[in-house]
Motif scaffolding. Structure first.
Motif, PDB file in Angstrom:
ATOM      1  N   LEU A 156       0.823  -1.212   0.000  1.00 27.85           N
ATOM      2  CA  LEU A 156       0.000   0.000   0.000  1.00 27.85           C
ATOM      3  C   LEU A 156       0.856   1.262   0.000  1.00 27.85           C
ATOM      4  N   ILE A 157       2.016   1.214   0.637  1.00 30.81           N
ATOM      5  CA  ILE A 157       2.890   2.393   0.717  1.00 30.81           C
ATOM      6  C   ILE A 157       3.536   2.695  -0.629  1.00 30.81           C
ATOM      7  N   ASP A 158       4.196   1.682  -1.224  1.00 29.47           N
ATOM      8  CA  ASP A 158       4.958   1.983  -2.449  1.00 29.47           C
ATOM      9  C   ASP A 158       4.926   0.892  -3.513  1.00 29.47           C
ATOM     10  N   GLY A 159       4.072  -0.092  -3.345  1.00 24.81           N
ATOM     11  CA  GLY A 159       3.948  -1.128  -4.361  1.00 24.81           C
ATOM     12  C   GLY A 159       4.932  -2.274  -4.225  1.00 24.81           C
ATOM     13  N   THR A 160       5.860  -2.210  -3.265  1.00 22.85           N
ATOM     14  CA  THR A 160       6.822  -3.296  -3.080  1.00 22.85           C
ATOM     15  C   THR A 160       6.089  -4.525  -2.569  1.00 22.85           C
ATOM     16  N   ALA A 161       6.295  -5.650  -3.260  1.00 23.95           N
ATOM     17  CA  ALA A 161       5.597  -6.882  -2.885  1.00 23.95           C
ATOM     18  C   ALA A 161       6.557  -8.058  -2.972  1.00 23.95           C
TER      19      ALA A 161
END
Length: 195
Positions: A156-161
């Motif tokens: 949700l913060i920066d798309g890092t998954a």
């Protein structure tokens, strides 16, 4: 270590590292900001799981930390003190406390056999007697559970998954592929609900 204990210990270490990876590269604001209606945030997850591990892999076996994280002494009338970072708690300090918990818990794991007996004083008496094996399984589950929360918060913060920097476990798609995939899921949800 027995093979079973070594495997469980490795799984716990992997879960810990994966959780901390979710904090990499973020500034103080993003590490602290509440991302759900209940205030879930990355540093709060680390504080919380550190406290759980210090208890279950320390106190439960008569091995309390000599220098426990300071939020252990927080006002019990203040709810959720372990679920967020105060302004006077730098992220590096919280991460260091969590790593000190690891060191202490690792010493407990190495010193005791899987059948070592412990007692959880905050559980009902009929369930309080436990073994190191049970507590290792519990901590792996708890760390992965909160790691899953961190997965979602970080996305949700920066798309890092993904699981870790060298392996995300996700299908290799570009932004357009993911947008189309999400649209397909949205359409399926609408159709299933009759909308």
């Amino acid at each position: 270590m027995t093979d079973a204990k070594a495997h469980l210990h490795r799984d716990l270490r992997n879960a810990r590292e994966s959780l901390l990876w979710k904090l990499d590269g973020l500034g103080e604001y993003d590490l602290r900001r509440p991302m759900t209606p209940t205030g879930t945030n990355l540093l709060g997850l680390v504080k919380h799981i550190g406290g759980i591990e210090a208890g279950y892999l320390g106190e439960v076996f008569g091995r309390p930390m000599a220098d426990p994280p300071p939020w252990f002494a927080d006002d019990p009338d203040e709810p959720n003190t372990d679920m967020w970072a105060r302004t006077d708690e730098p992220s590096a300090f919280i991460i260091d406390c969590y790593r000190r918990v690891w060191t202490h818990a690792d010493a407990t794991i190495e010193a005791l056999g899987l059948d070592a007996a412990g007692s959880v004083p905050w559980w009902p008496a009929e369930h309080a007697d436990v073994t190191l094996h049970q507590m290792l399984v519990l901590m792996i589950g708890e760390t992965n559970r909160h790691g899953g929360h961190a997965d979602i918060v970080r996305e949700l913060i920066d798309g890092t998954a993904g699981l870790r920097p060298d392996f995300n476990g996700l299908p290799g798609g570009d932004d357009a592929w993911w947008a189309a995939y999400r649209d397909r899921l949205e359409q399926a949800a609408r159709e299933a609900s009759g909308r």
